[in-house]
Design a protein around this motif. Sequence first.
Motif, mmCIF file in Angstrom:
data_model
loop_
_atom_site.group_PDB
_atom_site.id
_atom_site.type_symbol
_atom_site.label_atom_id
_atom_site.label_comp_id
_atom_site.label_asym_id
_atom_site.label_seq_id
_atom_site.Cartn_x
_atom_site.Cartn_y
_atom_site.Cartn_z
ATOM 1 N N ALA A 138 -6.766 -8.437 3.859
ATOM 2 C CA ALA A 138 -7.549 -7.825 2.795
ATOM 3 C C ALA A 138 -7.414 -6.322 2.926
ATOM 4 O O ALA A 138 -7.592 -5.765 4.017
ATOM 5 C CB ALA A 138 -9.011 -8.228 2.898
ATOM 6 N N VAL A 139 -7.074 -5.668 1.825
ATOM 7 C CA VAL A 139 -6.986 -4.208 1.793
ATOM 8 C C VAL A 139 -8.199 -3.692 1.040
ATOM 9 O O VAL A 139 -8.404 -4.023 -0.134
ATOM 10 C CB VAL A 139 -5.681 -3.743 1.109
ATOM 11 N N ASP A 140 -9.009 -2.916 1.716
ATOM 12 C CA ASP A 140 -10.226 -2.382 1.119
ATOM 13 C C ASP A 140 -9.926 -1.118 0.324
ATOM 14 O O ASP A 140 -9.142 -0.266 0.764
ATOM 15 C CB ASP A 140 -11.255 -2.080 2.208
ATOM 16 N N LEU A 141 -10.569 -0.989 -0.830
ATOM 17 C CA LEU A 141 -10.338 0.131 -1.727
ATOM 18 C C LEU A 141 -11.545 1.055 -1.785
ATOM 19 O O LEU A 141 -12.676 0.636 -1.518
ATOM 20 C CB LEU A 141 -10.005 -0.382 -3.129
ATOM 21 N N ALA A 142 -11.293 2.298 -2.159
ATOM 22 C CA ALA A 142 -12.363 3.303 -2.220
ATOM 23 C C ALA A 142 -13.422 2.959 -3.254
ATOM 24 O O ALA A 142 -14.560 3.420 -3.151
ATOM 25 C CB ALA A 142 -11.756 4.678 -2.501
ATOM 26 N N SER A 180 -4.451 1.824 -9.187
ATOM 27 C CA SER A 180 -4.530 3.249 -8.861
ATOM 28 C C SER A 180 -5.838 3.522 -8.125
ATOM 29 O O SER A 180 -6.895 3.711 -8.739
ATOM 30 C CB SER A 180 -4.442 4.099 -10.135
ATOM 31 N N CYS A 181 -5.771 3.505 -6.815
ATOM 32 C CA CYS A 181 -6.957 3.700 -5.994
ATOM 33 C C CYS A 181 -6.523 4.007 -4.565
ATOM 34 O O CYS A 181 -5.385 3.714 -4.171
ATOM 35 C CB CYS A 181 -7.844 2.448 -6.022
ATOM 36 N N VAL A 182 -7.425 4.580 -3.796
ATOM 37 C CA VAL A 182 -7.162 4.869 -2.387
ATOM 38 C C VAL A 182 -7.475 3.631 -1.557
ATOM 39 O O VAL A 182 -8.542 3.023 -1.707
ATOM 40 C CB VAL A 182 -8.022 6.058 -1.901
ATOM 41 N N ALA A 183 -6.548 3.260 -0.695
ATOM 42 C CA ALA A 183 -6.804 2.185 0.263
ATOM 43 C C ALA A 183 -7.503 2.790 1.475
ATOM 44 O O ALA A 183 -6.979 3.705 2.110
ATOM 45 C CB ALA A 183 -5.504 1.519 0.675
ATOM 46 N N THR A 184 -8.687 2.308 1.779
ATOM 47 C CA THR A 184 -9.474 2.890 2.869
ATOM 48 C C THR A 184 -9.298 2.157 4.191
ATOM 49 O O THR A 184 -9.679 2.672 5.249
ATOM 50 C CB THR A 184 -10.962 2.893 2.508
ATOM 51 N N GLY A 185 -8.735 0.972 4.139
ATOM 52 C CA GLY A 185 -8.539 0.214 5.371
ATOM 53 C C GLY A 185 -7.959 -1.146 5.074
ATOM 54 O O GLY A 185 -7.700 -1.498 3.917
ATOM 55 N N ALA A 186 -7.746 -1.920 6.130
ATOM 56 C CA ALA A 186 -7.222 -3.274 5.981
ATOM 57 C C ALA A 186 -7.775 -4.128 7.118
ATOM 58 O O ALA A 186 -8.126 -3.617 8.183
ATOM 59 C CB ALA A 186 -5.697 -3.271 6.000
ATOM 60 N N ARG A 187 -7.847 -5.422 6.868
ATOM 61 C CA ARG A 187 -8.371 -6.340 7.886
ATOM 62 C C ARG A 187 -7.732 -7.706 7.695
ATOM 63 O O ARG A 187 -7.267 -8.053 6.603
ATOM 64 C CB ARG A 187 -9.893 -6.453 7.788
ATOM 65 N N VAL A 232 0.857 -1.183 0.000
ATOM 66 C CA VAL A 232 0.000 0.000 0.000
ATOM 67 C C VAL A 232 0.890 1.230 0.000
ATOM 68 O O VAL A 232 1.643 1.465 0.943
ATOM 69 C CB VAL A 232 -0.940 0.024 1.224
ATOM 70 N N GLY A 233 0.812 1.992 -1.077
ATOM 71 C CA GLY A 233 1.670 3.165 -1.246
ATOM 72 C C GLY A 233 2.652 2.943 -2.374
ATOM 73 O O GLY A 233 3.440 1.997 -2.342
ATOM 74 N N GLY A 234 2.578 3.831 -3.385
ATOM 75 C CA GLY A 234 3.400 3.643 -4.581
ATOM 76 C C GLY A 234 4.434 4.731 -4.786
ATOM 77 O O GLY A 234 4.659 5.152 -5.922
ATOM 78 N N ASP A 254 -1.986 2.370 -4.963
ATOM 79 C CA ASP A 254 -1.438 3.723 -4.845
ATOM 80 C C ASP A 254 -2.497 4.768 -5.149
ATOM 81 O O ASP A 254 -3.178 4.706 -6.174
ATOM 82 C CB ASP A 254 -0.259 3.896 -5.802
ATOM 83 N N ALA A 255 -2.612 5.749 -4.251
ATOM 84 C CA ALA A 255 -3.598 6.817 -4.419
ATOM 85 C C ALA A 255 -3.147 7.868 -5.424
ATOM 86 O O ALA A 255 -3.950 8.694 -5.874
ATOM 87 C CB ALA A 255 -3.884 7.479 -3.076
ATOM 88 N N GLY A 256 -1.853 7.892 -5.766
ATOM 89 C CA GLY A 256 -1.356 8.824 -6.770
ATOM 90 C C GLY A 256 -1.190 10.243 -6.281
ATOM 91 O O GLY A 256 -1.292 11.190 -7.067
ATOM 92 N N ALA A 257 -0.917 10.418 -4.983
ATOM 93 C CA ALA A 257 -0.729 11.764 -4.423
ATOM 94 C C ALA A 257 0.538 11.806 -3.579
ATOM 95 O O ALA A 257 0.466 11.923 -2.350
ATOM 96 C CB ALA A 257 -1.941 12.169 -3.592
ATOM 97 N N PRO A 258 1.715 11.717 -4.214
ATOM 98 C CA PRO A 258 2.962 11.689 -3.448
ATOM 99 C C PRO A 258 3.233 13.005 -2.734
ATOM 100 O O PRO A 258 2.867 14.079 -3.223
ATOM 101 C CB PRO A 258 4.026 11.414 -4.516
ATOM 102 N N ARG A 259 3.880 12.919 -1.598
ATOM 103 C CA ARG A 259 4.218 14.096 -0.800
ATOM 104 C C ARG A 259 5.049 15.096 -1.582
ATOM 105 O O ARG A 259 4.896 16.303 -1.443
ATOM 106 C CB ARG A 259 4.980 13.632 0.447
ATOM 107 N N ASN A 260 5.964 14.594 -2.409
ATOM 108 C CA ASN A 260 6.910 15.482 -3.098
ATOM 109 C C ASN A 260 6.424 15.928 -4.475
ATOM 110 O O ASN A 260 7.210 16.455 -5.274
ATOM 111 C CB ASN A 260 8.278 14.808 -3.228
#
Length: 318
Positions: A87-91, A73-80, A6-8, A30-36
Motif C-alpha cells: 500500500a502506498v500512502d498519499l498526502a 497526481s499526488c505526493v506519496a508519503t510512504g509505503a507498507r 511511484v514517480g512519474g 507522481d508529485a509533479g516536481a521533476p528534477r529537470n
Amino acid sequence: MDVVVVGGGAAGLSAAVVLGRARRSVVVVDAGAPRNAPAAGVHGFLTRDGMSPAELVATGREEVVRYGGEVVSCVATGARRVDGGFAVDLANGDAVLGRRLVVATGLVDELPDVPGLAQRWGRDVVHCPYCHGWEIRDRAIGVLGTGPMAAHSALLFRQWSDDVVLFRGAASELTAEQAEQLAARGITVVEDEVAGLEVHDDRLTGVRLRSGEVVARQALAVTSALRSQADVLRALGLETAPLEIMGHRFGDHAEADPTGATSIPGVWVAGNVTDPLAQVVMAAAAGVKAAAAVNADLIAEETAAAVAELRSRAAVAR
C-alpha cells in the motif's frame, strides 16, 4: 492493481507504459516536481532531443493512459506491506494498492551555498556537459570547484569552450599533475572564493569573488550533492547506500540488481533514485528493464498458483 509506480518521470512512465502493454493494471503516483523542470529541454534522447521536460512528461502520461494505466497526481508519503502486496500512502489521505512496487522517485540536487546560484539552476548554471554543453558552447564558462572532481569537471567543459576558468577557492585541492593538465589546456585557476553571481537582463554575466573582483562568465558549471528521494523505500526498511565516484562520496542511492530489483521482494527501483548519473534516456531504459522484470515475476507467481490449482483439481478427481 498489479503494479504501483511511484514517480512519474522518464523512468516511472516508461515502466508504466511497458506494464500497460503487457496487459497489467498499473497506476503511477507522481508529485509533479521533476528534477529537470528548470531546464529548457532534454538532450541525448534520440528523437526527443530538445523536448521540454514538461512536454516529455505530458506525452508519457498520455501513453500510460492509452494502454489502460492511471496517473494520480499526488505526493506519496510512504509505503507498507499489506496482504497481497503493498500500500502506498498519499498526502491526501488515500492509499493505492499493488501486488508489486516500482519506485522511480529520482533525486534532489543539493547545490553549493552561493547567493543567486539556485535561481539560475538549469539555465546558465549547469552540472552536466553532456546535458548542457552544446547549449553553452563557445561561451565563457566558469567551473565552481566544490570538491575532488573540480579539475576533472573543468577538463570536461573545456571540450565545449576554449575559455574556461576554474574557481578553486578553499573547497578543492589540486595535485601537481592536475595543475599541469589544466595549464596545458589553457584553463585559468582562480584561488579566491566565489561570493555570488552577477546577472543583467536575466543573463549570467559574471562571478563575483570575495575580494570584490568580478570575473566575466556567461555560464557556470557546478557539482551538486546527489540525494536520492527514497522516503518510500525507507518506509519499507530499505536504507540507501553511499554514492562513490572515483573514490569520493557524492551523495547516496538505492542499491539494486541490474534489473532494478531491491533486497525487498516485490520492490524494484529505476532511474536516478538508484543511478544518480543516468541521463533521461538512460532512466527511461531502466524503467523498461524494471517493468519487464516485474512482469516476469508476476507471471512466475501466477503460473505457480495455476499449477497448484491444477494439482488440487487432479487430487479431487482421484
